[in-house]
Motif scaffolding. Structure first.
Motif, PDB file in Angstrom:
ATOM      1  N   LEU A 205       0.823  -1.203   0.000  1.00  0.00           N
ATOM      2  CA  LEU A 205       0.000   0.000   0.000  1.00  0.00           C
ATOM      3  C   LEU A 205       0.858   1.255   0.000  1.00  0.00           C
ATOM      4  N   VAL A 206       2.005   1.219   0.682  1.00  0.00           N
ATOM      5  CA  VAL A 206       2.881   2.392   0.739  1.00  0.00           C
ATOM      6  C   VAL A 206       3.355   2.770  -0.660  1.00  0.00           C
ATOM      7  N   ASP A 207       3.731   1.782  -1.457  1.00  0.00           N
ATOM      8  CA  ASP A 207       4.191   2.064  -2.814  1.00  0.00           C
ATOM      9  C   ASP A 207       3.079   2.650  -3.671  1.00  0.00           C
ATOM     10  N   ARG A 208       1.861   2.156  -3.509  1.00  0.00           N
ATOM     11  CA  ARG A 208       0.755   2.688  -4.302  1.00  0.00           C
ATOM     12  C   ARG A 208       0.445   4.136  -3.912  1.00  0.00           C
ATOM     13  N   ILE A 209       0.459   4.446  -2.612  1.00  0.00           N
ATOM     14  CA  ILE A 209       0.210   5.824  -2.174  1.00  0.00           C
ATOM     15  C   ILE A 209       1.330   6.740  -2.638  1.00  0.00           C
ATOM     16  N   ARG A 210       2.566   6.250  -2.632  1.00  0.00           N
ATOM     17  CA  ARG A 210       3.681   7.060  -3.129  1.00  0.00           C
ATOM     18  C   ARG A 210       3.498   7.364  -4.616  1.00  0.00           C
ATOM     19  N   ASP A 211       3.016   6.400  -5.388  1.00  0.00           N
ATOM     20  CA  ASP A 211       2.795   6.629  -6.815  1.00  0.00           C
ATOM     21  C   ASP A 211       1.673   7.628  -7.059  1.00  0.00           C
ATOM     22  N   LEU A 212       0.661   7.627  -6.204  1.00  0.00           N
ATOM     23  CA  LEU A 212      -0.495   8.499  -6.404  1.00  0.00           C
ATOM     24  C   LEU A 212      -0.304   9.885  -5.812  1.00  0.00           C
ATOM     25  N   HIS A 213       0.270   9.976  -4.615  1.00  0.00           N
ATOM     26  CA  HIS A 213       0.295  11.241  -3.874  1.00  0.00           C
ATOM     27  C   HIS A 213       1.700  11.788  -3.620  1.00  0.00           C
ATOM     28  N   GLY A 214       2.737  11.041  -3.919  1.00  0.00           N
ATOM     29  CA  GLY A 214       4.082  11.554  -3.755  1.00  0.00           C
ATOM     30  C   GLY A 214       4.738  11.108  -2.454  1.00  0.00           C
ATOM     31  N   LYS A 215       6.046  11.279  -2.418  1.00  0.00           N
ATOM     32  CA  LYS A 215       6.838  10.832  -1.271  1.00  0.00           C
ATOM     33  C   LYS A 215       6.616  11.718  -0.043  1.00  0.00           C
ATOM     34  N   GLU A 216       6.329  13.008  -0.250  1.00  0.00           N
ATOM     35  CA  GLU A 216       6.165  13.907   0.890  1.00  0.00           C
ATOM     36  C   GLU A 216       5.019  13.470   1.786  1.00  0.00           C
ATOM     37  N   LEU A 217       3.910  13.058   1.188  1.00  0.00           N
ATOM     38  CA  LEU A 217       2.786  12.600   2.005  1.00  0.00           C
ATOM     39  C   LEU A 217       3.107  11.286   2.694  1.00  0.00           C
ATOM     40  N   VAL A 218       3.782  10.390   1.999  1.00  0.00           N
ATOM     41  CA  VAL A 218       4.112   9.092   2.603  1.00  0.00           C
ATOM     42  C   VAL A 218       5.000   9.273   3.826  1.00  0.00           C
ATOM     43  N   ASP A 219       5.918  10.241   3.778  1.00  0.00           N
ATOM     44  CA  ASP A 219       6.805  10.481   4.914  1.00  0.00           C
ATOM     45  C   ASP A 219       6.054  10.993   6.142  1.00  0.00           C
ATOM     46  N   ARG A 220       4.858  11.500   5.968  1.00  0.00           N
ATOM     47  CA  ARG A 220       4.088  12.037   7.094  1.00  0.00           C
ATOM     48  C   ARG A 220       2.958  11.097   7.515  1.00  0.00           C
ATOM     49  N   LEU A 221       3.010   9.867   7.047  1.00  0.00           N
ATOM     50  CA  LEU A 221       2.017   8.869   7.419  1.00  0.00           C
ATOM     51  C   LEU A 221       2.613   7.866   8.401  1.00  0.00           C
ATOM     52  N   LEU A 222       1.764   7.310   9.235  1.00  0.00           N
ATOM     53  CA  LEU A 222       2.162   6.315  10.229  1.00  0.00           C
ATOM     54  C   LEU A 222       1.481   4.988   9.917  1.00  0.00           C
ATOM     55  N   PRO A 223       2.214   3.891   9.931  1.00  0.00           N
ATOM     56  CA  PRO A 223       1.578   2.582   9.707  1.00  0.00           C
ATOM     57  C   PRO A 223       0.754   2.159  10.924  1.00  0.00           C
ATOM     58  N   VAL A 224      -0.418   1.664  10.653  1.00  0.00           N
ATOM     59  CA  VAL A 224      -1.310   1.213  11.724  1.00  0.00           C
ATOM     60  C   VAL A 224      -0.890  -0.186  12.159  1.00  0.00           C
ATOM     61  N   GLU A 225      -0.703  -0.346  13.444  1.00  0.00           N
ATOM     62  CA  GLU A 225      -0.349  -1.652  13.976  1.00  0.00           C
ATOM     63  C   GLU A 225      -1.576  -2.565  13.923  1.00  0.00           C
ATOM     64  N   GLU A 226      -1.441  -3.666  13.206  1.00  0.00           N
ATOM     65  CA  GLU A 226      -2.569  -4.569  13.030  1.00  0.00           C
ATOM     66  C   GLU A 226      -2.887  -5.284  14.340  1.00  0.00           C
ATOM     67  N   THR A 227      -4.179  -5.451  14.570  1.00  0.00           N
ATOM     68  CA  THR A 227      -4.644  -6.187  15.740  1.00  0.00           C
ATOM     69  C   THR A 227      -4.711  -7.671  15.398  1.00  0.00           C
ATOM     70  N   LYS A 228      -4.121  -8.509  16.229  1.00  0.00           N
ATOM     71  CA  LYS A 228      -4.082  -9.943  15.979  1.00  0.00           C
ATOM     72  C   LYS A 228      -5.178 -10.642  16.777  1.00  0.00           C
ATOM     73  N   ASN A 229      -5.640 -11.746  16.180  1.00  0.00           N
ATOM     74  CA  ASN A 229      -6.653 -12.584  16.833  1.00  0.00           C
ATOM     75  C   ASN A 229      -7.887 -11.766  17.222  1.00  0.00           C
ATOM     76  N   ALA A 230      -8.319 -10.939  16.323  1.00  0.00           N
ATOM     77  CA  ALA A 230      -9.503 -10.116  16.582  1.00  0.00           C
ATOM     78  C   ALA A 230     -10.509 -10.345  15.464  1.00  0.00           C
TER      79      ALA A 230
END
Length: 414
Positions: A205-230
């Motif tokens: 997903l990071v690569d797709r967002i970088r292709d669509l919106h640029g590297k500047e936006l990707v650098d200001r995004l935080l990956p969501v920690e996935e919840t396990k066994n939910a």
């Protein structure tokens, strides 16, 4: 004499098309969703005059034989569901069987399709809901659909379309949604014979967002920690504290791969950001929710934009917890940048490990000896300076201890 009459089939199709097809972007949405459900790995969309003159969608999916191609133009004919139980657990993007007949009833429609192992394909031409031509075609495997002169037979609907630039922007936004929700599929968009974007299949997903919106936006995004066994899996990327927009254009939420609008999700995002979001601003999110298809109802809106959850409180709590946990981790990383480095054990300053050496004075020494007498100085009392009592000197350690009680806890951003 009876005043109630049964509408002709073509007129009924045109009336129903008004609920599904609002503008050219709606046509692209329905056709691209069909391509995704058909297992396409590459989708190309071409338009002219904002989609009013021409919309062409080409994919490399599974294709159809002649019988299925003809049946797909009948209302409520679909390969997605079979029974009422299937309607309660929809796992595909399309399921109503209304898109193709609705589009064909308000345009000049052409469908060509071929299965990968078929010798020849099928071409069907429909004008205003009436099938005019059915013949063999030598197309590549997959499906190609052309929609020309949308709303040509409904002048009242056609005059309510916006300008070509506005319709093109709405259509491009719809493609951005589909490309973001399915990064594993390659997308290409051509507007008036000019390539607007060409996105290869992205590994993440990071690569797709970088292709669509640029590297500047990707650098200001935080990956969501996935919840396990939910029961509810929350993943994706969200903006850092302070990253916001004046509209919801980049507040994207996907439920089982479908871009949706839901009041519960919007409220959960705002609650998760809390004070990290200014009033009147909207967060930047690319959030994905994966849950049991039976726990979400997508059969709410004809355009399938809205959904309902069986357990809205559980969904809200999962989203709020995921957003807060992600923002807290981002805040910890930010504070780490301003923290002084810890001293390394075992390393001693060599300048402090030994006493300074004595330097001789005299012949052969860098410091020459002098025989001149130095003037003598004697301390003189200064009547203009106030006297300092011993108690005042004793209070200095207490004042220093009091000052050490204050600590810098953050930096104020303007």
């Amino acid at each position: 004499m009876s005043r109630i009459r049964l509408l002709p089939e073509i007129l009924a199709s045109q009336v129903a098309a008004g609920e599904v097809i609002e503008r050219p972007a709606s046509v692209v949405k329905e056709l691209v969703e069909n391509s995704i459900d058909a297992g396409a790995r590459k989708i190309e969309v071409s338009i002219r005059r904002g989609g009013i003159s021409l919309i062409r969608v080409v994919d490399d999916g599974s294709g159809m034989d002649r019988d299925d191609a003809l049946l797909s133009l009948e209302r409520h004919a679909t390969s997605k569901i079979r029974t009422a139980n299937d309607l309660a657990a929809i796992a595909t993007l399309g399921f109503r069987g209304e898109a193709l007949p609705s589009i064909a009833s308000i345009s000049r429609f052409r469908l060509t399709t071929r299965e990968p192992d078929a010798v020849a394909g099928t071409e069907i031409i429909v004008v205003g809901g009436k099938i005019e031509t059915v013949r063999d075609a030598g197309e590549a495997p997959g499906t190609q659909i052309e929609v020309r002169s949308i709303f040509y037979n409904l002048p009242a609907r056609r005059k309510f379309l916006r300008s070509e630039n506005t319709e093109s922007r709405n259509l491009e936004h719809q493609l951005h949604l589909q490309a973001t929700g399915h990064p594993e599929i390659a997308f290409a968009f051509v507007r008036d014979e000019r390539v607007v974007f060409q996105l290869p299949a992205a590994p993440s997903l990071v690569d797709r967002i970088r292709d669509l919106h640029g590297k500047e936006l990707v650098d200001r995004l935080l990956p969501v920690e996935e919840t396990k066994n939910a029961r509810i899996r929350v993943r994706g990327l969200i903006g850092q504290a302070g990253v916001s927009r004046q509209t919801r254009a980049q507040q994207l939420v996907f439920v089982n791969g479908r871009a949706v609008e839901n009041a519960v999700l919007s409220a959960a995002l705002r609650e998760g950001y809390h004070t990290a979001l200014m009033k009147g601003q909207f967060p930047v999110t690319f959030l994905f929710l994966d849950l049991d298809p039976a726990a979400v109802d997508v059969n709410v809106h004809p355009a399938k934009r809205e959904v309902r959850f069986r357990d809205p409180n559980g969904v809200r709590e999962a989203v709020v917890a995921a957003v807060r946990r992600t923002l807290e981790s981002g805040r910890s990383e930010w504070q780490q940048q301003f923290r002084a480095p810890d001293p390394v054990a075992g390393i001693v300053d060599p300048g402090l490990s030994r006493a300074p050496e004595a330097v001789p004075i005299g012949p052969g020494s860098p410091i020459p000896a002098t025989t001149e007498a130095l003037p003598s100085f004697r301390a003189q009392p200064n009547e203009s300076l106030p006297s300092i009592s011993a108690s005042a000197w004793n209070d200095q350690p207490a004042a220093a201890a009091r000052d050490r009680q204050f600590q810098i806890i953050g930096v104020l951003n303007k």
